[in-house]
Design an enzyme around this catalytic site. Structure first.
Site, short mmCIF file in Angstrom:
data_model
loop_
_atom_site.label_atom_id
_atom_site.label_comp_id
_atom_site.label_asym_id
_atom_site.label_seq_id
_atom_site.Cartn_x
_atom_site.Cartn_y
_atom_site.Cartn_z
N ARG A 179 0.84 -1.20 0.00
CA ARG A 179 0.00 0.00 0.00
C ARG A 179 0.87 1.25 0.00
NH1 ARG A 179 -4.35 0.11 4.53
NH2 ARG A 179 -5.13 1.83 3.24
N CYS A 239 -1.02 6.39 8.94
CA CYS A 239 -1.42 5.11 8.35
C CYS A 239 -2.54 5.40 7.36
CB CYS A 239 -1.84 4.13 9.44
SG CYS A 239 -3.20 4.75 10.48
#
Length: 284
Positions: A179, A239
């Protein structure tokens, strides 16, 4: 500095002490009722339940990310209704490696409450130890919670923008490598990372058994962040939505670096601004 990670045996020995509040933080992304259902079926005796989205986040808006920070006053009121006051010790657990429990740990620190812990090994470790469980729900007695908000623990989008290219700030991306690199993005609308960020996947603070690593292993995992902090630089951890970054912030706290900041809106907030730059691949 007291270690905020405690064992199930530590919780068992103190679970009936009147100043201890145990909080079940179980949650499953994409299944908003799963945590509450798991709590209703079985939990640590005396535990109260706090839901990531209903209790520990504000409603989603255009900006602020997928799990926006609640207003301090609203969060304090919710904690009070759950029986958590300034005089209480709090221990949180979940079933996702401590990710959601660490969110509560961080939120309480943000509000000025330090006497808070995360149970190592999650609910599975409690069950594996043969410790008691129940489906009886505790009737919480409201407690006074007075705010002492620490704004220095937060970075917002403007601070992160100013950090781009600033050698005095290290950005730390806590998502898994694919990611971060922009190879895949199963949750958010855009792939990639904030330019200049280094990648330290939050699950790497845990060992193969899902327990928190010892100090030496944590230091190795977080070496570039520790070097930056030792050099007097700031560290801003993010995050996807400000949740899974919290274990990295907690790990740094355990290592003696309580000053690490959380970009609360994180990647999902960053990409909500059309002109914010996006990087892909590895940073050199």
């Amino acid at each position: 500095m007291t270690d905020p990670i405690v064992t199930p045996k530590w919780v068992l020995a103190r679970m009936y002490e009147p100043d201890l509040v145990i909080v079940d933080c179980r949650f499953t992304l994409g299944r908003p009722d799963a945590g509450r259902e798991a709590y209703a079926a079985s939990h640590i005796p005396g535990a109260v339940f706090l839901d990531l989205e209903a209790d520990l986040s504000a409603p989603v808006r255009e900006h602020g990310g997928r799990h926006p920070l609640p207003a301090p006053e609203q969060l304090a009121a919710r904690l009070s209704r759950a029986g958590i006051g300034n005089a209480h010790r709090v221990v949180a657990y979940d079933d996702q490696g401590g990710m959601y429990a660490a969110r509560l740990w961080w939120l309480l620190r943000w509000l000025g409450h330090d006497d808070v812990y995360v149970m190592d090994g999650e609910f599975a470790a409690w069950q594996a130890g043969g410790f008691p469980v129940t489906d009886a729900q505790r009737t919480a007695v409201p407690a006074a919670f007075v705010l002492n908000v620490r704004d220095e623990l937060i970075a917002d989008v403007d601070q992160v923008r100013r950090a781009l290219g600033d050698p005095g700030v290290l950005l730390v991306d806590s998502r898994e490598a694919s990611r971060y690199a922009g190879v895949q993005e199963p949750i958010d609308a855009k792939a990639g990372h904030i330019p200049g960020a280094v990648n330290r996947f939050w699950k790497d603070v845990l060992d193969d058994q899902g327990r928190w690593k010892a100090e030496a292993a944590l230091r190795e995992q977080l070496t570039p962040v520790i070097r930056a902090l030792d050099d007097g630089r700031d560290a801003v951890v993010y995050c996807g939505s400000g949740v899974s970054a919290c274990p990295n912030v907690l790990a740094l706290y355990r290592l003696g670096y309580p000053q690490a900041k959380l970009y609360a809106g994180s990647w999902s907030d960053w990409i909500s601004y059309e002109n914010n730059p996006i990087a892909k691949g590895e940073e050199r």
